[in-house]
Design a protein around this motif. Structure first.
Motif, short mmCIF file in Angstrom:
data_model
loop_
_atom_site.label_atom_id
_atom_site.label_comp_id
_atom_site.label_asym_id
_atom_site.label_seq_id
_atom_site.Cartn_x
_atom_site.Cartn_y
_atom_site.Cartn_z
N MET A 1 -6.96 13.20 13.75
CA MET A 1 -5.97 14.20 13.32
C MET A 1 -6.49 14.97 12.10
O MET A 1 -7.10 14.39 11.22
CB MET A 1 -4.66 13.50 12.98
N GLU A 2 -6.22 16.29 12.07
CA GLU A 2 -6.60 17.10 10.91
C GLU A 2 -5.80 16.62 9.69
O GLU A 2 -4.61 16.34 9.80
CB GLU A 2 -6.22 18.55 11.21
N THR A 3 -6.48 16.47 8.54
CA THR A 3 -5.72 16.13 7.32
C THR A 3 -6.02 17.20 6.27
O THR A 3 -6.98 17.95 6.42
CB THR A 3 -6.11 14.75 6.74
N SER A 161 2.88 17.05 9.78
CA SER A 161 2.43 15.66 9.63
C SER A 161 0.98 15.57 9.15
O SER A 161 0.55 14.53 8.65
CB SER A 161 2.63 14.88 10.94
N LYS A 162 0.23 16.66 9.27
CA LYS A 162 -1.16 16.63 8.79
C LYS A 162 -1.24 16.48 7.27
O LYS A 162 -2.28 16.11 6.73
CB LYS A 162 -1.92 17.86 9.26
N TYR A 163 -0.15 16.77 6.59
CA TYR A 163 -0.16 16.63 5.12
C TYR A 163 0.12 15.19 4.68
O TYR A 163 -0.10 14.83 3.53
CB TYR A 163 0.91 17.54 4.50
N LEU A 164 0.67 14.38 5.58
CA LEU A 164 1.19 13.08 5.15
C LEU A 164 0.13 12.09 4.66
O LEU A 164 0.34 11.43 3.64
CB LEU A 164 2.06 12.45 6.24
N PRO A 165 -1.03 11.94 5.35
CA PRO A 165 -1.95 10.89 4.89
C PRO A 165 -2.38 11.07 3.43
O PRO A 165 -2.44 10.09 2.68
CB PRO A 165 -3.15 11.04 5.84
N ASN A 166 -2.64 12.31 3.02
CA ASN A 166 -3.08 12.47 1.63
C ASN A 166 -1.93 12.39 0.63
O ASN A 166 -2.13 11.92 -0.50
CB ASN A 166 -3.89 13.76 1.47
N VAL A 177 4.35 2.88 0.42
CA VAL A 177 4.92 4.07 1.07
C VAL A 177 5.17 3.73 2.55
O VAL A 177 4.26 3.27 3.24
CB VAL A 177 3.92 5.26 0.99
N HIS A 178 6.41 3.93 3.02
CA HIS A 178 6.70 3.76 4.45
C HIS A 178 6.73 5.15 5.07
O HIS A 178 7.53 5.99 4.65
CB HIS A 178 8.10 3.15 4.67
N THR A 179 5.88 5.40 6.06
CA THR A 179 5.95 6.73 6.71
C THR A 179 6.74 6.61 8.01
O THR A 179 6.83 5.54 8.60
CB THR A 179 4.54 7.28 7.04
N SER A 180 7.29 7.74 8.42
CA SER A 180 8.07 7.76 9.67
C SER A 180 7.98 9.16 10.26
O SER A 180 7.80 10.14 9.52
CB SER A 180 9.52 7.43 9.36
N ASP A 181 8.10 9.26 11.60
CA ASP A 181 8.15 10.61 12.17
C ASP A 181 9.59 11.08 12.29
O ASP A 181 9.87 12.09 12.93
CB ASP A 181 7.41 10.65 13.53
N ASN A 182 10.51 10.37 11.66
CA ASN A 182 11.92 10.78 11.69
C ASN A 182 12.45 10.90 10.26
O ASN A 182 13.09 9.99 9.74
CB ASN A 182 12.73 9.77 12.51
#
Ligand SMILES: NC(=O)C1=CN([C@@H]2O[C@H](COP(=O)(O)OP(=O)(O)OC[C@H]3O[C@@H](n4cnc5c(N)ncnc54)[C@H](O)[C@@H]3O)[C@@H](O)[C@H]2O)C=CC1
Ligand SMILES: CC(C)(CO)C(=O)C(=O)O
Length: 351
Positions: A1-3, A161-166, A177-182
């Motif tokens: 995935m692009e980050t 969502s590409k911004y989330l990893p960084n 940090v807990h990530t979620s797609d919701n």
């Protein structure tokens, strides 16, 4: 995935929360702490960002006033109260480029206002689980044990969502940090915590400890949570931060089950018993607070879906009266809460 990498980061609104997050980030990488007053910028520049309470540390930081910002930022971590959006969002826009991302850590459903200015793709949200109390300019008290502190993180759109990893890597400089797609589900889960703990403690005029140490207040908090869950369920939103199942925690229909809910509230948040809710901190400073974005949201969405919210209604009314000065900020309003509990229990017949 692009980050996407962020070189220039600004914490917009380095107050109770921002001083603490700023201290953790500044230990490892570039971050500007942006504030509104010269006194605060000077205190941070001279003394560093000082964290007290559950953690003690002082970290040298680069601080400046919003009106002294220069150039553009790649990422704003947005931590101004929603009541100051009208000034702060245009200031961020003035120092943005076409790919600037705003991660809002505010309470409520704050992505709506931010995304109107920055687009949904470039707006992400990070509800904050931990509490912080401003002590003096540049000094903030962490009121949640650091091992219990976490951020939740989600984007408004799949493209975001590409911004989330960084962003996750930046927030993890402080805690889990807990990530979620919701994101909406993360937001409503945080609203449960805020309506129950922030709303109740502010309305009864004390820290979280005042809720835990008074049975009538803890019982009121249980009713606030149950109403909030009923509204969330009627609106069709699912929930979930980590492993907590709030629908189960706030479901009760007898003396025995309400006692269980009260115990659960105690067990979940007593670790933060010294927390002064963010809304209460505003009232103590003679400011208007975010009640319309917290318990007020539950009241509004409840009306839309024909769910009664008597305890949240009471909290909104009391907090507005405290803002207006017709009820003292520290008043417990015990009689009002007890009367409301009696009314709810009579109306429900079961209880
Ligand atoms: N304090 C807490 O325990 C928690 C707060 N929150 C939420 O986080 C957000 C921030 O809360 P706090 O840190 O408590 O607020 P705060 O009021 O302590 O800090 C906000 C800071 O932003 C500054 N500010 C106002 N307008 C500005 C502008 N135009 N430019 C730059 N700075 C500006 C204020 O002077 C203040 O220092 C709120 O939405 C709150 O609901 C979320 C979780 C916990
Ligand atoms: C409940 C708390 C302290 C975070 O856990 C908060 O969000 C607030 O007071 O606004």
């Amino acid at each position: 995935m692009e980050t996407v990498e962020f070189e220039r980061i600004g914490i917009m609104g380095a107050g109770s929360l921002g001083i603490i997050l700023g201290a953790y980030i500044a230990e490892k990488r570039q971050v500007d702490l942006i504030v509104s007053s010269k006194a605060t910028a000077d205190a941070l520049t001279t003394n560093g960002a000082r964290v007290v309470g559950k953690v003690n540390k002082t970290v040298p930081v680069h601080a400046l006033r919003a009106k002294d910002m220069e150039g553009t930022y790649d990422l704003f971590l947005y931590m101004v109260k929603q009541t100051a959006n009208g000034t702060a969002i245009p200031q961020m826009l003035d120092h943005s480029h076409d790919n600037t991302v705003v991660c809002t850590l505010q309470n409520g459903l704050p992505e709506l206002a931010v995304s109107e200015a920055f687009s949904q793709d470039r707006t992400v949200g990070a509800p904050v689980s931990w509490g912080a109390t401003a002590i003096e300019p540049g000094v903030s008290m962490l009121t949640t044990p650091i091992n219990e502190a976490y951020f939740a993180l989600g984007s408004m759109t799949p493209r975001g969502s590409k911004y989330l990893p960084n962003i996750q890597a930046i927030l993890e400089l402080m805690c889990t940090v807990h990530t979620s797609d919701n994101l909406l589900s993360l937001r409503w889960s945080k609203l449960v915590i805020n309506t129950v703990m922030t709303g109740t403690s502010t309305a009864i005029g004390g820290s979280f400890a005042k809720v835990f140490d008074n049975d009538w207040a803890l019982k009121s908090a249980a009713y606030v949570g149950r109403e909030t869950i009923e509204v969330i369920s009627a609106s069709g939103t699912s929930m979930g931060i980590g492993e907590l199942d709030f629908s189960k925690i706030f479901s009760f229909d007898s003396d025995e089950t309400i006692s269980k809910t009260m115990k659960n509230i105690y067990n979940l948040w007593n670790g933060s018993r010294q927390a002064e809710a963010s809304m209460r901190q505003d009232l103590l400073k003679g400011r208007k607070c975010e009640v319309d974005s917290i318990n007020g949201i539950v009241v509004d969405v409840g009306k839309k879906h024909e769910v009664l919210t008597p305890m949240n209604d009471l909290i909104v009314d009391i907090i507005h009266a405290k803002e207006a000065g017709t009820i003292p900020v520290n008043a417990s309003c015990k009689a009002l809460f007890e009367a409301k509990i009696a009314e709810i229990e009579t109306a429900s017949k079961v209880r």
